[in-house]
Design a protein around this motif. Structure first.
Motif, PDB file in Angstrom:
ATOM      1  N   VAL A   1       0.895  -1.332  -0.175  1.00 25.92           N
ATOM      2  CA  VAL A   1       0.106  -0.106  -0.101  1.00 25.92           C
ATOM      3  C   VAL A   1       0.906   1.384   0.008  1.00 25.92           C
ATOM      4  N   LEU A   2       1.758   1.289   0.949  1.00 24.78           N
ATOM      5  CA  LEU A   2       2.829   2.492   0.815  1.00 24.78           C
ATOM      6  C   LEU A   2       3.494   2.782  -0.507  1.00 24.78           C
ATOM      7  N   TYR A   3       3.940   1.564  -1.105  1.00 26.13           N
ATOM      8  CA  TYR A   3       4.560   1.792  -2.342  1.00 26.13           C
ATOM      9  C   TYR A   3       3.598   2.257  -3.498  1.00 26.13           C
ATOM     10  N   MET A   4       2.360   1.853  -3.416  1.00 24.38           N
ATOM     11  CA  MET A   4       1.431   2.457  -4.217  1.00 24.38           C
ATOM     12  C   MET A   4       1.261   3.679  -4.123  1.00 24.38           C
ATOM     13  N   TRP A   5       1.068   4.035  -2.947  1.00 20.11           N
ATOM     14  CA  TRP A   5       0.782   5.497  -2.580  1.00 20.11           C
ATOM     15  C   TRP A   5       1.890   6.437  -3.107  1.00 20.11           C
ATOM     16  N   PHE A   6       2.993   6.145  -2.593  1.00 15.53           N
ATOM     17  CA  PHE A   6       4.035   6.992  -2.855  1.00 15.53           C
ATOM     18  C   PHE A   6       4.596   7.138  -4.504  1.00 15.53           C
ATOM     19  N   GLN A   7       4.574   5.797  -4.856  1.00 17.81           N
ATOM     20  CA  GLN A   7       4.887   5.784  -6.244  1.00 17.81           C
ATOM     21  C   GLN A   7       3.930   6.101  -7.291  1.00 17.81           C
ATOM     22  N   TRP A   8       2.729   5.759  -7.271  1.00 15.35           N
ATOM     23  CA  TRP A   8       1.836   5.824  -8.211  1.00 15.35           C
ATOM     24  C   TRP A   8       0.739   6.908  -7.793  1.00 15.35           C
ATOM     25  N   ILE A   9      -0.123   6.371  -6.778  1.00 14.36           N
ATOM     26  CA  ILE A   9      -1.378   7.437  -6.551  1.00 14.36           C
ATOM     27  C   ILE A   9      -0.879   8.871  -6.258  1.00 14.36           C
ATOM     28  N   ARG A  10      -0.181   9.019  -5.294  1.00 14.43           N
ATOM     29  CA  ARG A  10       0.331  10.562  -4.942  1.00 14.43           C
ATOM     30  C   ARG A  10       0.836  11.476  -5.853  1.00 14.43           C
ATOM     31  N   PRO A  11       1.766  10.895  -6.782  1.00 15.24           N
ATOM     32  CA  PRO A  11       2.204  11.488  -8.155  1.00 15.24           C
ATOM     33  C   PRO A  11       1.174  11.837  -9.111  1.00 15.24           C
ATOM     34  N   TRP A  12       0.237  11.027  -9.149  1.00 17.86           N
ATOM     35  CA  TRP A  12      -0.722  10.891 -10.091  1.00 17.86           C
ATOM     36  C   TRP A  12      -1.817  12.033  -9.856  1.00 17.86           C
ATOM     37  N   ARG A  13      -2.225  12.331  -8.298  1.00 15.82           N
ATOM     38  CA  ARG A  13      -3.019  13.141  -7.746  1.00 15.82           C
ATOM     39  C   ARG A  13      -2.446  14.501  -7.879  1.00 15.82           C
ATOM     40  N   ARG A  14      -0.908  14.619  -7.850  1.00 21.79           N
ATOM     41  CA  ARG A  14      -0.318  16.018  -8.101  1.00 21.79           C
ATOM     42  C   ARG A  14      -0.535  16.389  -9.349  1.00 21.79           C
ATOM     43  N   ARG A  15      -0.268  15.496 -10.366  1.00 24.97           N
ATOM     44  CA  ARG A  15      -0.535  15.686 -11.665  1.00 24.97           C
ATOM     45  C   ARG A  15      -1.792  16.368 -12.188  1.00 24.97           C
ATOM     46  N   GLN A  16      -2.921  15.731 -11.337  1.00 26.40           N
ATOM     47  CA  GLN A  16      -4.443  16.018 -11.783  1.00 26.40           C
ATOM     48  C   GLN A  16      -4.625  17.403 -10.975  1.00 26.40           C
ATOM     49  N   ALA A  17      -4.136  17.785 -10.217  1.00 26.55           N
ATOM     50  CA  ALA A  17      -4.237  19.003  -9.177  1.00 26.55           C
ATOM     51  C   ALA A  17      -4.193  20.415 -10.307  1.00 26.55           C
TER      52      ALA A  17
END
Length: 252
Positions: free
Chosen positions: A233-249
């Motif tokens: 979960v931590l890997y998915m959050w910091f390597q995929w989900i969080r960067p994707w959310r930043r790009r979508q902001a």
């Protein structure tokens, strides 16, 4: 890439440890089921007590009802044994069997009995009470088990203590020291012999059962699998989900 490799290694290690704990739980559950099934079988008497190591292993956990005479002068004590959450000693005494007619030519006439547990003397770990004594022939109720388990100890067998209190015992060494062949395993006594002994320590016989550890191993497995899940979960959050959310902001 480094984060990915570290995550894969961490997940692999924790998942393997979780599976190992599940395998341990399954092994002990199977042993518990075997004990429960064999507890319902008739007790083995002197004539049916196995002689060979293979036959002994095949009958382990079988109840026994044996007749014989205690060799009290050869009692030894196993140190650093726990029972009921307390440190103490196991009392071991050989029982010379009253062999029936026709038996004994190719069988050892003596079996080692794990008679019970006593707490350690708080002031002198080598001081033990005299063994319980029963005069004449006794009837012993117990369970057929392997030789007493061994604990890790420093030094070589030649340097191990040979007094009444010992860290471990070796069946072959005992037989040689006593000049008396022993059956390949031992007996765990489950109650006072008949006639009951007079004097000596009161022995506790709350022997370990494998079912007591099954839940503990399952809990450990759950913890290891949870750690593996957290790493994913931590890997998915910091390597995929969080960067994707930043790009979508939206840009300020």
């Amino acid at each position: 890439m480094i984060v990915l490799v570290a995550t894969l290694v961490g997940v692999g290690v924790t998942a393997s440890l979780g599976q190992w704990q599940l395998n341990r739980a399954a092994t002990k559950q199977a042993l518990h089921d075997t004990i429960e099934a064999r507890d319902r079988l008739p007790a083995l008497d002197n004539a049916a007590l196995p002689c060979a190591p293979e036959a002994w292993s095949a009958q382990e956990q079988r109840p026994v009802a044996l007749r014989g005479h205690w060799l009290n002068e050869r009692t030894v004590w196993l140190d650093n044994r726990a029972m009921g959450g307390r440190a103490g000693l196991f009392m071991l005494t050989p029982l010379r069997l009253s062999l029936p007619t026709g038996q004994g030519a190719d069988c050892a006439a003596t079996v080692l009995v794990q008679r019970g547990w006593v707490p350690r003397d708080p002031y002198d770990r080598l001081r033990v009470a005299p063994p319980t004594k029963a005069e004449g022939e006794v009837l012993l109720q117990g369970r057929l088990v392997p030789a007493p388990s061994k604990l890790m100890e420093l030094g070589t067998p030649e340097s191990a203590p040979v007094g009444a209190v010992r860290q471990n015992v070796d069946m072959a060494a005992l037989a040689q020291a006593w000049g008396e062949p022993l059956r390949p395993g031992s007996i765990q006594q489950v109650g006072d012999e008949q006639p009951p002994p007079s004097g000596g320590p009161k022995l506790l016989r709350d022997w370990w059962r494998p079912a007591l550890d099954v839940g503990r191993h399952q809990a450990y497995a759950t913890q290891w699998f949870a750690m593996a899940g957290v790493m994913v979960v931590l890997y998915m959050w910091f390597q995929w989900i969080r960067p994707w959310r930043r790009r979508q902001a939206p840009s300020a």
